[in-house]
Design a protein around this motif. Structure first.
Motif, PDB file in Angstrom:
ATOM      1  N   LEU A   1       0.831  -1.203   0.000  1.00 47.50           N
ATOM      2  CA  LEU A   1       0.000   0.000   0.000  1.00 47.50           C
ATOM      3  C   LEU A   1       0.872   1.262   0.000  1.00 47.50           C
ATOM      4  O   LEU A   1       0.613   2.220  -0.722  1.00 47.50           O
ATOM      5  N   LEU A   2       1.929   1.224   0.802  1.00 51.77           N
ATOM      6  CA  LEU A   2       2.818   2.384   0.875  1.00 51.77           C
ATOM      7  C   LEU A   2       3.455   2.660  -0.486  1.00 51.77           C
ATOM      8  O   LEU A   2       3.562   3.805  -0.905  1.00 51.77           O
ATOM      9  N   TYR A   3       3.841   1.598  -1.175  1.00 48.20           N
ATOM     10  CA  TYR A   3       4.425   1.766  -2.516  1.00 48.20           C
ATOM     11  C   TYR A   3       3.404   2.372  -3.466  1.00 48.20           C
ATOM     12  O   TYR A   3       3.726   3.267  -4.231  1.00 48.20           O
ATOM     13  N   GLU A   4       2.164   1.878  -3.390  1.00 40.18           N
ATOM     14  CA  GLU A   4       1.119   2.381  -4.291  1.00 40.18           C
ATOM     15  C   GLU A   4       0.844   3.859  -4.053  1.00 40.18           C
ATOM     16  O   GLU A   4       0.616   4.614  -4.983  1.00 40.18           O
ATOM     17  N   GLN A   5       0.884   4.246  -2.781  1.00 38.52           N
ATOM     18  CA  GLN A   5       0.544   5.633  -2.462  1.00 38.52           C
ATOM     19  C   GLN A   5       1.731   6.572  -2.587  1.00 38.52           C
ATOM     20  O   GLN A   5       1.592   7.775  -2.469  1.00 38.52           O
ATOM     21  N   SER A   6       2.918   6.014  -2.804  1.00 43.78           N
ATOM     22  CA  SER A   6       4.134   6.837  -2.754  1.00 43.78           C
ATOM     23  C   SER A   6       4.385   7.623  -4.024  1.00 43.78           C
ATOM     24  O   SER A   6       5.179   8.537  -4.041  1.00 43.78           O
ATOM     25  N   ASN A   7       3.711   7.195  -5.114  1.00 45.06           N
ATOM     26  CA  ASN A   7       3.921   7.870  -6.391  1.00 45.06           C
ATOM     27  C   ASN A   7       5.243   7.472  -7.054  1.00 45.06           C
ATOM     28  O   ASN A   7       5.671   8.109  -8.002  1.00 45.06           O
ATOM     29  N   ILE A   8       5.918   6.449  -6.566  1.00 48.85           N
ATOM     30  CA  ILE A   8       7.172   6.044  -7.217  1.00 48.85           C
ATOM     31  C   ILE A   8       6.995   4.740  -7.992  1.00 48.85           C
ATOM     32  O   ILE A   8       7.965   4.128  -8.427  1.00 48.85           O
TER      33      ILE A   8
ATOM     34  N   ASP B   1       5.264  10.248   6.472  1.00 43.37           N
ATOM     35  CA  ASP B   1       6.497  10.193   7.273  1.00 43.37           C
ATOM     36  C   ASP B   1       7.678  10.829   6.539  1.00 43.37           C
ATOM     37  O   ASP B   1       8.521  11.460   7.149  1.00 43.37           O
ATOM     38  N   LEU B   2       7.720  10.596   5.233  1.00 45.61           N
ATOM     39  CA  LEU B   2       8.810  11.193   4.450  1.00 45.61           C
ATOM     40  C   LEU B   2       8.236  11.787   3.174  1.00 45.61           C
ATOM     41  O   LEU B   2       7.583  11.087   2.394  1.00 45.61           O
ATOM     42  N   LEU B   3       8.477  13.066   2.983  1.00 46.75           N
ATOM     43  CA  LEU B   3       8.068  13.728   1.738  1.00 46.75           C
ATOM     44  C   LEU B   3       9.321  13.975   0.904  1.00 46.75           C
ATOM     45  O   LEU B   3      10.326  14.477   1.426  1.00 46.75           O
ATOM     46  N   ILE B   4       9.265  13.571  -0.360  1.00 45.63           N
ATOM     47  CA  ILE B   4      10.397  13.827  -1.258  1.00 45.63           C
ATOM     48  C   ILE B   4       9.937  14.817  -2.323  1.00 45.63           C
ATOM     49  O   ILE B   4       8.983  14.546  -3.059  1.00 45.63           O
ATOM     50  N   ILE B   5      10.573  15.960  -2.356  1.00 43.64           N
ATOM     51  CA  ILE B   5      10.253  16.974  -3.367  1.00 43.64           C
ATOM     52  C   ILE B   5      11.395  16.980  -4.371  1.00 43.64           C
ATOM     53  O   ILE B   5      12.534  17.320  -4.038  1.00 43.64           O
ATOM     54  N   ASP B   6      11.072  16.530  -5.578  1.00 41.85           N
ATOM     55  CA  ASP B   6      12.131  16.393  -6.579  1.00 41.85           C
ATOM     56  C   ASP B   6      12.124  17.594  -7.512  1.00 41.85           C
ATOM     57  O   ASP B   6      11.064  18.102  -7.868  1.00 41.85           O
ATOM     58  N   ASP B   7      13.316  18.000  -7.882  1.00 39.55           N
ATOM     59  CA  ASP B   7      13.470  19.022  -8.918  1.00 39.55           C
ATOM     60  C   ASP B   7      12.862  20.368  -8.520  1.00 39.55           C
ATOM     61  O   ASP B   7      12.179  21.011  -9.324  1.00 39.55           O
TER      62      ASP B   7
ATOM     63  N   SER C   1      15.379  17.809  -3.657  1.00 41.33           N
ATOM     64  CA  SER C   1      16.495  17.838  -4.598  1.00 41.33           C
ATOM     65  C   SER C   1      16.268  18.950  -5.608  1.00 41.33           C
ATOM     66  O   SER C   1      15.123  19.280  -5.941  1.00 41.33           O
ATOM     67  N   THR C   2      17.352  19.523  -6.060  1.00 39.57           N
ATOM     68  CA  THR C   2      17.253  20.619  -7.020  1.00 39.57           C
ATOM     69  C   THR C   2      18.487  20.680  -7.916  1.00 39.57           C
ATOM     70  O   THR C   2      19.577  20.271  -7.500  1.00 39.57           O
ATOM     71  N   ASN C   3      18.261  21.177  -9.117  1.00 39.14           N
ATOM     72  CA  ASN C   3      19.384  21.406 -10.025  1.00 39.14           C
ATOM     73  C   ASN C   3      19.945  22.816  -9.829  1.00 39.14           C
ATOM     74  O   ASN C   3      20.936  23.179 -10.443  1.00 39.14           O
ATOM     75  N   LEU C   4      19.271  23.570  -8.976  1.00 42.84           N
ATOM     76  CA  LEU C   4      19.692  24.963  -8.776  1.00 42.84           C
ATOM     77  C   LEU C   4      20.856  25.040  -7.795  1.00 42.84           C
ATOM     78  O   LEU C   4      21.021  24.185  -6.939  1.00 42.84           O
ATOM     79  N   SER C   5      21.618  26.106  -7.924  1.00 39.73           N
ATOM     80  CA  SER C   5      22.648  26.374  -6.915  1.00 39.73           C
ATOM     81  C   SER C   5      21.945  26.987  -5.704  1.00 39.73           C
ATOM     82  O   SER C   5      20.798  27.448  -5.805  1.00 39.73           O
ATOM     83  N   LEU C   6      22.621  27.011  -4.574  1.00 37.50           N
ATOM     84  CA  LEU C   6      22.022  27.595  -3.371  1.00 37.50           C
ATOM     85  C   LEU C   6      21.705  29.071  -3.587  1.00 37.50           C
ATOM     86  O   LEU C   6      20.677  29.567  -3.118  1.00 37.50           O
ATOM     87  N   GLU C   7      22.569  29.742  -4.330  1.00 35.48           N
ATOM     88  CA  GLU C   7      22.358  31.175  -4.604  1.00 35.48           C
ATOM     89  C   GLU C   7      21.071  31.376  -5.410  1.00 35.48           C
ATOM     90  O   GLU C   7      20.254  32.237  -5.102  1.00 35.48           O
ATOM     91  N   ALA C   8      20.902  30.543  -6.446  1.00 34.87           N
ATOM     92  CA  ALA C   8      19.716  30.669  -7.296  1.00 34.87           C
ATOM     93  C   ALA C   8      18.456  30.369  -6.494  1.00 34.87           C
ATOM     94  O   ALA C   8      17.415  30.997  -6.676  1.00 34.87           O
ATOM     95  N   LEU C   9      18.565  29.390  -5.595  1.00 36.70           N
ATOM     96  CA  LEU C   9      17.414  29.013  -4.772  1.00 36.70           C
ATOM     97  C   LEU C   9      17.011  30.164  -3.848  1.00 36.70           C
ATOM     98  O   LEU C   9      15.828  30.469  -3.685  1.00 36.70           O
ATOM     99  N   ALA C  10      18.024  30.818  -3.266  1.00 34.39           N
ATOM    100  CA  ALA C  10      17.767  31.943  -2.369  1.00 34.39           C
ATOM    101  C   ALA C  10      17.053  33.065  -3.110  1.00 34.39           C
ATOM    102  O   ALA C  10      16.193  33.748  -2.560  1.00 34.39           O
TER     103      ALA C  10
ATOM    104  N   TYR D   1       6.364  10.794  -2.887  1.00 37.89           N
ATOM    105  CA  TYR D   1       7.342  11.340  -3.810  1.00 37.89           C
ATOM    106  C   TYR D   1       6.611  12.248  -4.793  1.00 37.89           C
ATOM    107  O   TYR D   1       5.693  11.806  -5.484  1.00 37.89           O
ATOM    108  N   LEU D   2       7.007  13.504  -4.859  1.00 40.03           N
ATOM    109  CA  LEU D   2       6.363  14.428  -5.800  1.00 40.03           C
ATOM    110  C   LEU D   2       7.413  15.295  -6.473  1.00 40.03           C
ATOM    111  O   LEU D   2       8.353  15.761  -5.813  1.00 40.03           O
ATOM    112  N   SER D   3       7.249  15.506  -7.764  1.00 44.53           N
ATOM    113  CA  SER D   3       8.087  16.507  -8.407  1.00 44.53           C
ATOM    114  C   SER D   3       7.563  17.851  -7.914  1.00 44.53           C
ATOM    115  O   SER D   3       6.398  17.958  -7.490  1.00 44.53           O
ATOM    116  N   ALA D   4       8.405  18.873  -7.967  1.00 46.12           N
ATOM    117  CA  ALA D   4       7.967  20.184  -7.471  1.00 46.12           C
ATOM    118  C   ALA D   4       6.694  20.661  -8.186  1.00 46.12           C
ATOM    119  O   ALA D   4       5.762  21.120  -7.514  1.00 46.12           O
ATOM    120  N   PRO D   5       6.592  20.509  -9.532  1.00 48.26           N
ATOM    121  CA  PRO D   5       5.327  20.942 -10.164  1.00 48.26           C
ATOM    122  C   PRO D   5       4.115  20.166  -9.643  1.00 48.26           C
ATOM    123  O   PRO D   5       3.057  20.757  -9.403  1.00 48.26           O
TER     124      PRO D   5
END
Ligand SMILES: [Zn+2]
Length: 341
Positions: free
Chosen positions: A124-131, A249-255, A286-295, A216-220
């Motif tokens: 169930l956890l796998y099904e709901q995880s979006n991965i 319990d764990l949220l993964i925000i990708d990109d 996770s992000t492809n941005l630099s810390l400066e760009a993120l700020a 697991y969710l992409s940022a969009p």
């Protein structure tokens, strides 16, 4: 373990369906046997009558009668078995049917969860995880440290891609091993294709195998859900998903940074990571941005929450996807990372 009431109920409903399905199969088998062997039904009827008598005698304490009835019942049962087998049915054809014999499809052995219940939780956890659509081979066992060259250096620190990844893997394993006890958050940054999503997927699987919920969710995807919920309060799916974003319990925000950003999104993002910090729910970004760009892209308060509460892990290397395509070819050149990030 982070099983929510709705998740628990979903699993229990599956058990009920399983019991019903097996009960229907058994009923159909009885019907089939009775039609084919009318004498089998007669034997069953006699057993029912005798069983009632047996019960009465037992209550009345008539031991002699009890013994003779017991014998008679045994003979009838044995005749039933022979009749069934001689007609070509398997001996256990009319026995109760269980998907799991250990718990008889109740999910519990005594008051302990059966192994099949634990398996159902993870499924169930796998099904709901979006991965679900992610490559099944994405696991730490298959992780290729050799994709991270020892002669490719980070310009700022002078450390090699290999050394950095060795440290990152150690931190990832600590994160997994202490999950649920220690409260940690991870922030992966680095250029496209260095394996950030792969790492997040490996962690997600390990955490779910330990029966924690992961989303697991992409940022969009994340921002669309938050926006949908904010603007349409009647959308039940968005409401449920929104709750899961805040309490899994764990949220993964990708990109992060790949979505269109405006002040609404920036404030939603702050609320999301801040709420999760307050409730000590781990997040991996996770992000492809630099810390400066993120700020620049997000508010100062979001940025400071991340830098103060997340372990920042920069990943460098040449594009893993290119490397995989070139598999087998040795490269002896020495490179220094060009992107200042
Ligand atoms: Zn079981």
């Amino acid at each position: 373990m982070g099983l929510k009431t709705s998740q628990y109920n979903a699993i229990m409903r599956e058990y009920e369906q399983r019991q019903l399905k097996n009960h229907n199969i058994q009923t159909a088998r009885y019907k089939e046997v009775y039609e084919k062997l009318p004498e089998f039904k007669e034997l069953d009827d006699s057993i029912s009558i005798l069983s009632v008598q047996y019960g009465r005698k037992l209550l009345g304490g008539d031991e002699k009668a009890v013994d003779s009835l017991k014998e008679e019942l045994a003979i009838l049962r044995s005749s039933k078995r022979s009749l069934l087998v001689s007609a070509g049915f398997p001996e256990d054809y009319l026995e109760p049917i269980y998907d799991c014999k250990d718990c008889k499809d109740t999910g519990y052995i005594g008051n302990k969860k059966c192994h099949c219940f634990k398996k159902a939780i993870i499924k169930l956890l796998y099904e709901q995880s979006n991965i679900k659509g992610f490559p099944v081979e994405a696991s730490f066992d298959n992780f290729r440290l050799d994709f991270y060259p020892a002669n490719y250096y980070d310009r700022k620190t002078g450390r090699s891609s290999r050394a950095i990844m060795e440290d990152t893997l150690r931190i990832c394993h600590e994160f997994i091993d202490t999950f649920g006890e220690d409260f940690r958050n991870l922030f992966f940054y680095g250029s496209v294709g260095v394996g950030k999503t792969y790492l997040s997927t490996c962690i997600a699987r390990e955490i779910m195998d330990r029966e924690f919920s992961v989303l697991y969710l992409s940022a969009p995807q994340l921002f669309n859900t938050l926006a949908q919920n904010a603007f349409d309060k009647k959308d039940i799916d968005a409401k449920n998903m929104n709750e899961y974003i805040f309490n899994c319990d764990l949220l993964i925000i990708d990109d992060l940074g790949s979505e269109y950003t405006n002040s609404f999104i920036a404030s939603q993002f702050f609320t999301c990571i801040n709420e999760r910090l307050i409730h000590r729910k781990s997040t991996i970004i996770s992000t492809n941005l630099s810390l400066e760009a993120l700020a620049d892209l997000y508010t100062e308060r979001s940025f400071s929450r991340i830098t103060s509460s997340y372990t920042l892990l920069k990943i460098i290397g040449d594009d893993i996807r290119i490397k995989m395509k070139l598999k087998g070819r040795e490269d002896h050149s020495c490179y220094v990372e060009q992107n200042e990030s």
